[in-house]
Design a protein around this motif. Sequence first.
Motif, PDB file in Angstrom:
ATOM      1  N   TYR A 124      -5.070   2.456  -7.159  1.00  0.00           N
ATOM      2  CA  TYR A 124      -5.860   3.093  -6.092  1.00  0.00           C
ATOM      3  C   TYR A 124      -6.778   2.135  -5.351  1.00  0.00           C
ATOM      4  CZ  TYR A 124      -8.909   6.281  -3.579  1.00  0.00           C
ATOM      5  OH  TYR A 124      -9.619   6.901  -2.588  1.00  0.00           O
TER       6      TYR A 124
ATOM      7  N   GLN B 121      27.269  28.595  -9.814  1.00  0.00           N
ATOM      8  CA  GLN B 121      25.976  28.519 -10.503  1.00  0.00           C
ATOM      9  C   GLN B 121      26.047  29.185 -11.866  1.00  0.00           C
ATOM     10  OE1 GLN B 121      22.018  29.223  -8.512  1.00  0.00           O
ATOM     11  NE2 GLN B 121      21.989  30.886  -9.987  1.00  0.00           N
TER      12      GLN B 121
ATOM     13  N   MET C 236      -5.396  -1.024  -3.412  1.00  0.00           N
ATOM     14  CA  MET C 236      -4.658  -0.689  -2.192  1.00  0.00           C
ATOM     15  C   MET C 236      -5.609  -0.202  -1.108  1.00  0.00           C
ATOM     16  SD  MET C 236      -1.149   1.074  -3.436  1.00  0.00           S
ATOM     17  CE  MET C 236      -1.796   2.393  -4.403  1.00  0.00           C
TER      18      MET C 236
ATOM     19  N   LYS D 233      22.344  24.570  -9.971  1.00  0.00           N
ATOM     20  CA  LYS D 233      22.381  25.109  -8.602  1.00  0.00           C
ATOM     21  C   LYS D 233      23.349  24.295  -7.755  1.00  0.00           C
ATOM     22  CE  LYS D 233      19.476  26.667  -4.891  1.00  0.00           C
ATOM     23  NZ  LYS D 233      18.138  26.904  -4.387  1.00  0.00           N
ATOM     24  N   PRO D 234      24.303  24.948  -7.073  1.00  0.00           N
ATOM     25  CA  PRO D 234      25.294  24.201  -6.303  1.00  0.00           C
ATOM     26  C   PRO D 234      24.794  23.828  -4.912  1.00  0.00           C
ATOM     27  CG  PRO D 234      25.827  26.538  -6.302  1.00  0.00           C
ATOM     28  CD  PRO D 234      24.547  26.398  -7.029  1.00  0.00           C
TER      29      PRO D 234
ATOM     30  N   TYR E 217      -2.392  16.065 -24.665  1.00  0.00           N
ATOM     31  CA  TYR E 217      -1.700  15.213 -23.699  1.00  0.00           C
ATOM     32  C   TYR E 217      -1.529  13.805 -24.269  1.00  0.00           C
ATOM     33  CZ  TYR E 217      -0.419  12.821 -19.425  1.00  0.00           C
ATOM     34  OH  TYR E 217       0.248  12.064 -18.505  1.00  0.00           O
TER      35      TYR E 217
ATOM     36  N   PHE F 125      -1.884  21.328 -20.979  1.00  0.00           N
ATOM     37  CA  PHE F 125      -2.276  20.449 -22.085  1.00  0.00           C
ATOM     38  C   PHE F 125      -3.782  20.267 -22.117  1.00  0.00           C
ATOM     39  CE2 PHE F 125       1.631  18.565 -23.649  1.00  0.00           C
ATOM     40  CZ  PHE F 125       2.532  18.846 -22.635  1.00  0.00           C
TER      41      PHE F 125
ATOM     42  N   LEU G 215       3.963  26.174 -15.751  1.00  0.00           N
ATOM     43  CA  LEU G 215       3.622  24.788 -16.069  1.00  0.00           C
ATOM     44  C   LEU G 215       3.000  24.724 -17.450  1.00  0.00           C
ATOM     45  CD1 LEU G 215       1.943  23.124 -12.959  1.00  0.00           C
ATOM     46  CD2 LEU G 215       4.023  22.434 -14.076  1.00  0.00           C
ATOM     47  N   LEU G 216       3.377  23.671 -18.183  1.00  0.00           N
ATOM     48  CA  LEU G 216       2.766  23.468 -19.502  1.00  0.00           C
ATOM     49  C   LEU G 216       1.317  23.056 -19.312  1.00  0.00           C
ATOM     50  CD1 LEU G 216       5.572  21.337 -21.125  1.00  0.00           C
ATOM     51  CD2 LEU G 216       5.004  23.663 -21.747  1.00  0.00           C
TER      52      LEU G 216
ATOM     53  N   THR H 149       8.234  12.511 -14.888  1.00  0.00           N
ATOM     54  CA  THR H 149       8.362  12.589 -16.351  1.00  0.00           C
ATOM     55  C   THR H 149       7.068  13.053 -17.016  1.00  0.00           C
ATOM     56  OG1 THR H 149       7.786  10.259 -16.423  1.00  0.00           O
ATOM     57  CG2 THR H 149      10.116  10.793 -16.529  1.00  0.00           C
ATOM     58  N   ASP H 150       5.999  13.133 -16.217  1.00  0.00           N
ATOM     59  CA  ASP H 150       4.713  13.609 -16.736  1.00  0.00           C
ATOM     60  C   ASP H 150       4.769  15.134 -16.845  1.00  0.00           C
ATOM     61  OD1 ASP H 150       2.000  14.352 -17.077  1.00  0.00           O
ATOM     62  OD2 ASP H 150       1.339  12.572 -15.980  1.00  0.00           O
ATOM     63  N   PRO H 151       4.515  15.697 -18.030  1.00  0.00           N
ATOM     64  CA  PRO H 151       4.653  17.154 -18.174  1.00  0.00           C
ATOM     65  C   PRO H 151       3.652  17.967 -17.358  1.00  0.00           C
ATOM     66  CG  PRO H 151       3.762  16.205 -20.164  1.00  0.00           C
ATOM     67  CD  PRO H 151       4.151  15.068 -19.302  1.00  0.00           C
ATOM     68  N   ARG H 152       2.618  17.324 -16.841  1.00  0.00           N
ATOM     69  CA  ARG H 152       1.653  18.055 -16.012  1.00  0.00           C
ATOM     70  C   ARG H 152       2.131  18.179 -14.573  1.00  0.00           C
ATOM     71  NH1 ARG H 152      -3.454  14.373 -17.373  1.00  0.00           N
ATOM     72  NH2 ARG H 152      -1.952  12.928 -16.496  1.00  0.00           N
ATOM     73  N   SER H 153       3.217  17.448 -14.234  1.00  0.00           N
ATOM     74  CA  SER H 153       3.713  17.482 -12.859  1.00  0.00           C
ATOM     75  C   SER H 153       4.585  18.712 -12.638  1.00  0.00           C
ATOM     76  CB  SER H 153       4.523  16.201 -12.606  1.00  0.00           C
ATOM     77  OG  SER H 153       5.442  16.381 -11.571  1.00  0.00           O
ATOM     78  N   PRO H 154       4.528  19.313 -11.447  1.00  0.00           N
ATOM     79  CA  PRO H 154       5.407  20.466 -11.164  1.00  0.00           C
ATOM     80  C   PRO H 154       6.886  20.083 -11.129  1.00  0.00           C
ATOM     81  CG  PRO H 154       3.699  20.246  -9.487  1.00  0.00           C
ATOM     82  CD  PRO H 154       3.634  19.026 -10.328  1.00  0.00           C
TER      83      PRO H 154
ATOM     84  N   VAL I 193       0.855  -1.189   0.000  1.00  0.00           N
ATOM     85  CA  VAL I 193       0.000   0.000   0.000  1.00  0.00           C
ATOM     86  C   VAL I 193       0.892   1.241   0.000  1.00  0.00           C
ATOM     87  CG1 VAL I 193      -1.671   1.301   1.324  1.00  0.00           C
ATOM     88  CG2 VAL I 193      -1.911  -1.151   1.156  1.00  0.00           C
ATOM     89  N   ILE I 194       0.768   2.051  -1.054  1.00  0.00           N
ATOM     90  CA  ILE I 194       1.521   3.308  -1.124  1.00  0.00           C
ATOM     91  C   ILE I 194       0.573   4.396  -0.632  1.00  0.00           C
ATOM     92  CG2 ILE I 194       2.826   4.860  -2.605  1.00  0.00           C
ATOM     93  CD1 ILE I 194       3.054   2.403  -4.545  1.00  0.00           C
ATOM     94  N   LYS I 195       0.771   4.802   0.613  1.00  0.00           N
ATOM     95  CA  LYS I 195      -0.183   5.680   1.278  1.00  0.00           C
ATOM     96  C   LYS I 195      -0.404   6.987   0.541  1.00  0.00           C
ATOM     97  CE  LYS I 195      -0.655   4.863   6.193  1.00  0.00           C
ATOM     98  NZ  LYS I 195      -0.296   5.392   7.518  1.00  0.00           N
TER      99      LYS I 195
ATOM    100  N   LEU J 153      -0.540   7.634  -2.508  1.00  0.00           N
ATOM    101  CA  LEU J 153      -1.467   7.518  -3.640  1.00  0.00           C
ATOM    102  C   LEU J 153      -2.910   7.422  -3.165  1.00  0.00           C
ATOM    103  CD1 LEU J 153       0.387   5.074  -6.032  1.00  0.00           C
ATOM    104  CD2 LEU J 153       0.222   7.531  -6.211  1.00  0.00           C
ATOM    105  N   LEU J 154      -3.112   7.039  -1.894  1.00  0.00           N
ATOM    106  CA  LEU J 154      -4.471   6.924  -1.379  1.00  0.00           C
ATOM    107  C   LEU J 154      -4.969   8.245  -0.815  1.00  0.00           C
ATOM    108  CD1 LEU J 154      -4.317   3.502   0.463  1.00  0.00           C
ATOM    109  CD2 LEU J 154      -5.171   3.990  -1.802  1.00  0.00           C
TER     110      LEU J 154
END
Lengths: 293, 352, 153
Positions: free
Chosen positions: B145, A159, B148, A165-166, C66, C61, C58-59, A47-52, A30-32, A34-35
């Motif tokens: 989801y 830098q 789990m 960034k060092p 997407y 989509f 942020l991009l 790697t998802d472009p929507r992620s910050p 269980v990955i908490k 994600l819940l």
Amino acid sequence: MLGYRSFSTSSVSLKVGCAMVKPVHHRVKVIKKLLSPRFPELKLSPTDPRSPKFRPEITHQDRVQEHIHNTLRSDLMLINYIHGEKPAEGLKRRQWDFTSPYHINRPARPPKGEKVPTPTIMPQSWKNVPGIEKVVVHSFVANCTSDPKLNIGVSLQLQQITGVKPQSVYAKTNLPSFGLRKGVKMGAKVELTGRDASQFLSTLTELVLPRITTFEGISNRAGSRYGTVSFGLKPEDVLYFPEIYYNQDAWAKRFGMDITIHTTAQLDREARQLLSGLGLPFVGTEREPKLTR
Amino acid sequence: MSLAKGVWSQFSRRSPSLGVSSKALKTALLSPDLPNGPVSFKKRSSKIQYQSPIGMEQVYPLAYEMMEKRSEQVYAKIDQITEEINSAEDGSDLKIKLLAKKDKLLADAEKFNPEVLYKVQFATNSLDVTQPVYRRALKEKWESYAKMLTMQRLETLNVIPDTLPTLEPEVDVKIRFAHNAIETYVEPGKILSSNVTSKPPVIEITEFEEVQHELYTVLIVNPDIPDIENDTFSTTLHWGLKDIPLSNVDNVIDPKKLLEDETRELISYLPPTPEKNAPTNRLAVWVFRQNGVPLEKVEVTREFFNIREFVEQNNLQAVGAHVFRSTWDRNVNRVRELYGLPKGRIFHRVRR
Amino acid sequence: MLSNVRTSIIRQVDYLTSGTQLHFIRTKRKKAGSDKSEVRKLVTQLSVLSANRKQPKLLKFSNEDYVKHQVIQKSWNLYVRDKKAEEANILQKQYESIRAANEDLQSVSKELFSFANTREPSKRFPLELRVPTEYPPNQIWHHDYTPKVEKKK
């Protein structure tokens, strides 16, 4: 009796004298995070472009890597090929022979005659052609104990030169004779990988090192024995980085640095061969390593 | 300019559900840029404002062509394997392996089809479960989801050691009560009011592999009935169903299914009627596979039900579970009257 | 103003430097605005070091874009993977041909074979073999170049 759940809440079994730990038998991991409904953007992969956390890596051509792949690799393989070569066994830690029951889990003995084990050097094949792993630029400033604001200058210089960034470097020991106090910030370092490393090497070989009058080349004796090459730049030499050269008014104080190039070569001479193809000159007599081929 | 040239736009040997039905969406997905703006945006102003990422229109046709070519290669492999399957013995290990491999290849072939990707991510509730791609996508979603969550709830509420010893979930179990106004599906572990649980739930069982001639047993078990004489708790069987035929598509156990055959209901539904001041009742919904064998001569008692014995005797395989809870509330008495049950006890602490 | 320094706080300031932090402590005023510019410079440098307000947006989509991105990303990854595999394959073929050539040479001439298999630890790529650029250098070839002759001591 085991597993007996009592209806009454005053039974002796409920008043244990120690912390009760229930047996855990998770069949499903269980990955908490994600819940949890919180932070939906952070549940996305980086790697998802929507992620910050998303950071595009492949933004431009990597000349250095392309040169290594197109030109240098096949030649490096040919240079170091020796027909019928066998792996050169390094000195290894010696295991106990289990003649006594106390040998079980006992740590291995150091190698014969030496304190530190050495790696086994494999013959040259198409699978172990050397490449650049990372470049570490490190700047230790001794005056930081008396003047901590120098740390800002060092970090900023690294830098601007590298574009990364060092991280700050801290004193590890207390040495009053050197004026060192443990835990004090004493400079900065940057680890460059991928395109950042290639860019930095290009700047060095094309702009900075050619302009340094006293620079003949990296010493042929400078190396970690197993594929890492280091050299240093003085504060006067650091002037020639374009970020500093064309903006000298902004840089009141320049700091020297050590540049360490980590390669995937097994030996120093292979690393030097690779780096010579990238425009780094080498000078001085080379030392043949004793315990290897 | 449409990119529809290869396998992904041919539906002679592929199911039409592997493409998007809306024409506007199809043009949006199968052209290098978005000729009529993004279809998923409703407002015209936001459609005009929106700008696609730079350079996408140059790269996307090449990417689509490349992935389609790979899909064609996979379909060639599928044809090969189909021949091997036809020549293999029925029921042999080899055939089972080949069928599993074919399933995987069918999913791989459509994995990066943009129409399939769109449906999987933005139209998850209406996926065609007969297609291996969609089944695999649903499985991945479940594993990220719901699986789990269910296991966490089963473990923290101690349903797992208290009823059956453990569970390796293979199936997604969803329950729905007719009364729920806000959400359709019940979250595992939720405390429901007696009003809501007074009528039997509708159970939806999502299988991620291809189901062929499978029969299911469902048991709703309550391990929190106070047994004062022995100062412990006993288990009551609230509902038992057996020999229910389900498939990937037809996966809902509702009153219609039970009316088809009266013997499918092992024991009629008894709503949870917890007693005042007693601990919260957990109602575990266990779903079992019967491995194609119908249950015969099964006798169950409502009270003091031993679920472990029942499972062992009838050779059942637990594939999924769910849990909801019930405490005393003011509707309990009404429900008791409705079902003709005697009045409940009221517990209070006794100092000894 | 480059920095967001509030001069009212820093007017009467001395900084006690200890360890890793700068402590700003009010003391008796020394010279008029003596440390101002230096402190301002430091604050500017610190702001350059930090990523605050310098990160790109942020991009955004749409659903269709997407999905297209996912297809593009996967195809690019496969393309890079195939390219690397092809390079490794070429390298392996070269290795095999080197090995075969050495086998032949061993049976033909032992002298040439030992000469071919001597280790050359000091072998270097010539410095003139520079990392290629898009355009050639301003002076393409140095016709008057003579290599440095090392003085042997």
